[in-house]
Structure formats: structure tokens, C-alpha cells
Scaffold this motif. Structure first.
Motif, short mmCIF file in Angstrom:
data_model
loop_
_atom_site.label_atom_id
_atom_site.label_comp_id
_atom_site.label_asym_id
_atom_site.label_seq_id
_atom_site.Cartn_x
_atom_site.Cartn_y
_atom_site.Cartn_z
N ASP A 31 0.86 -1.18 0.00
CA ASP A 31 0.00 0.00 0.00
C ASP A 31 0.90 1.23 0.00
O ASP A 31 1.56 1.51 1.00
CB ASP A 31 -0.89 -0.03 1.24
CG ASP A 31 -1.75 1.21 1.41
OD1 ASP A 31 -1.64 2.15 0.59
OD2 ASP A 31 -2.53 1.25 2.36
N PRO A 32 0.95 1.97 -1.11
CA PRO A 32 1.83 3.14 -1.19
C PRO A 32 1.57 4.17 -0.09
O PRO A 32 2.51 4.76 0.42
CB PRO A 32 1.55 3.72 -2.57
CG PRO A 32 0.96 2.61 -3.35
CD PRO A 32 0.23 1.74 -2.36
N GLY A 33 0.32 4.39 0.28
CA GLY A 33 0.01 5.35 1.34
C GLY A 33 0.59 4.91 2.67
O GLY A 33 1.17 5.72 3.41
N ALA A 34 0.46 3.63 2.97
CA ALA A 34 1.05 3.11 4.20
C ALA A 34 2.57 3.16 4.12
O ALA A 34 3.25 3.43 5.11
CB ALA A 34 0.57 1.69 4.46
N GLY A 35 3.11 2.93 2.92
CA GLY A 35 4.57 3.00 2.73
C GLY A 35 5.11 4.41 2.96
O GLY A 35 6.17 4.58 3.54
N LYS A 36 4.35 5.39 2.51
CA LYS A 36 4.76 6.78 2.75
C LYS A 36 4.78 7.07 4.25
O LYS A 36 5.70 7.73 4.76
CB LYS A 36 3.82 7.75 2.04
CG LYS A 36 4.23 9.20 2.21
CD LYS A 36 3.31 10.14 1.44
CE LYS A 36 3.79 11.57 1.63
NZ LYS A 36 2.90 12.53 0.99
N ALA A 37 3.79 6.56 4.97
CA ALA A 37 3.74 6.76 6.42
C ALA A 37 4.93 6.08 7.10
O ALA A 37 5.53 6.65 8.02
CB ALA A 37 2.42 6.23 6.98
N VAL A 38 5.30 4.88 6.64
CA VAL A 38 6.47 4.20 7.20
C VAL A 38 7.72 5.02 6.91
O VAL A 38 8.57 5.20 7.79
CB VAL A 38 6.61 2.77 6.62
CG1 VAL A 38 7.93 2.14 7.03
CG2 VAL A 38 5.46 1.89 7.05
N ALA A 39 7.83 5.54 5.69
CA ALA A 39 9.00 6.35 5.32
C ALA A 39 9.09 7.60 6.20
O ALA A 39 10.17 7.95 6.67
CB ALA A 39 8.92 6.74 3.84
N GLU A 40 7.96 8.25 6.41
CA GLU A 40 7.95 9.46 7.24
C GLU A 40 8.30 9.16 8.69
O GLU A 40 8.90 9.97 9.37
CB GLU A 40 6.59 10.14 7.14
CG GLU A 40 6.34 10.76 5.78
CD GLU A 40 4.91 11.25 5.56
OE1 GLU A 40 4.00 10.82 6.32
OE2 GLU A 40 4.70 12.03 4.63
N ARG A 41 7.97 7.97 9.13
CA ARG A 41 8.23 7.59 10.52
C ARG A 41 9.64 7.02 10.71
O ARG A 41 10.30 7.31 11.69
CB ARG A 41 7.19 6.55 10.95
CG ARG A 41 7.32 6.06 12.37
CD ARG A 41 6.27 5.01 12.74
NE ARG A 41 6.52 3.74 12.03
CZ ARG A 41 5.69 3.19 11.15
NH1 ARG A 41 4.55 3.76 10.85
NH2 ARG A 41 5.99 2.06 10.56
N SER A 42 10.09 6.20 9.76
CA SER A 42 11.30 5.42 9.99
C SER A 42 12.50 5.78 9.13
O SER A 42 13.61 5.36 9.45
CB SER A 42 10.99 3.93 9.76
OG SER A 42 9.97 3.49 10.62
N CYS A 43 12.30 6.53 8.06
CA CYS A 43 13.38 6.71 7.09
C CYS A 43 13.93 8.14 6.99
O CYS A 43 15.01 8.35 6.46
CB CYS A 43 12.91 6.27 5.70
SG CYS A 43 12.26 4.59 5.66
N VAL A 44 13.17 9.12 7.47
CA VAL A 44 13.53 10.52 7.24
C VAL A 44 14.80 10.96 7.95
O VAL A 44 15.39 11.98 7.58
CB VAL A 44 12.38 11.50 7.61
CG1 VAL A 44 11.20 11.28 6.69
CG2 VAL A 44 11.98 11.35 9.06
N ALA A 45 15.26 10.23 8.92
CA ALA A 45 16.50 10.61 9.58
C ALA A 45 17.68 10.49 8.63
O ALA A 45 18.68 11.21 8.78
CB ALA A 45 16.73 9.75 10.83
N CYS A 46 17.57 9.61 7.65
CA CYS A 46 18.68 9.36 6.73
C CYS A 46 18.36 9.57 5.25
O CYS A 46 19.27 9.70 4.45
CB CYS A 46 19.19 7.94 6.91
SG CYS A 46 19.80 7.59 8.57
#
Length: 112
Positions: A31-46
Motif C-alpha cells: 500500500d503506497p500510502g502506508a509506505g509513505k507513512a512508514v517512510a515518514e516515521r522510519s526513514c527521514v533521519a537518513c
């Protein structure tokens, strides 16, 4: 009459089973929408996300650069996230979160 009713029931069950079977065959479409939420939560530090293309010191590539790299296919991204190598930390993502992130990155590839 009974035979027609029986056939209608079999057809209904068959169609429902086919729909459920298709969903079960591809549960990790993502689910791209859920993936964006995961990215915003877990990936934005790097990793910089679209709309926030800031320069981060000693970090990974932006999500857009990953999406634009033809070698970074959906299968590659999924495999990488399942078994990340340093310097990327193991974020202990679920299989579902990985599928969602890969689906989100795929949507960025299409937006080029």
C-alpha cells in the motif's frame, strides 16, 4: 428448480473463492500510502523524501534518487530492506511494511 439454486450457490462460492484466492496470492502487493507513512516515521533521519529534499550529512540517497535508478527495482528494494547492509541500520520492519515501502517507492518512479 433445486438444481438451478444449487448451481447458483456453487457459482457464488466459486467467485468468492476466486476473489479470496487472488488476494491471498498477492498479499504483499503493498500500500503506497502506508509506505509513505512508514517512510515518514522510519526513514527521514537518513533519506530525504519528496517535498523535503534537504541535504543530510552522511546519509543515504533520497527516495527520488532510489526511484529514478533503474537498477533499484521493486524486487531489489524489497530484498535490500529485508536484509539491509551497513551503513543502513536494521529497522526491524515487518514484511508488510517492506512491501508498503517498495510500493511507495514504485509510485515515485512513475511520477518522474
Amino acid at each position: 428448480m433445486l438444481r438451478a439454486s444449487f448451481l447458483a450457490s456453487v457459482l457464488t462460492i466459486s467467485l468468492a473463492g476466486t476473489a479470496l484466492g487472488q488476494a491471498a496470492q498477492n498479499p504483499l502487493q503493498g500500500d503506497p500510502g502506508a509506505g509513505k507513512a512508514v517512510a515518514e516515521r522510519s526513514c527521514v533521519a537518513c533519506h530525504a523524501l519528496p517535498g523535503n529534499e534537504r541535504v543530510l550529512p552522511d546519509t543515504g540517497p533520497t527516495f527520488l534518487s532510489i526511484a529514478r535508478n533503474p537498477e533499484r527495482t521493486r524486487a531489489y528494494v524489497t530484498g535490500w530492506l529485508m536484509n539491509p547492509h551497513p551503513p543502513m541500520p536494521n529497522l526491524s520492519l515487518t514484511v508488510r511494511e517492506i512491501a508498503d515501502l517498495a510500493a511507495y517507492i514504485e509510485t515515485l518512479r512513475v511520477q518522474q
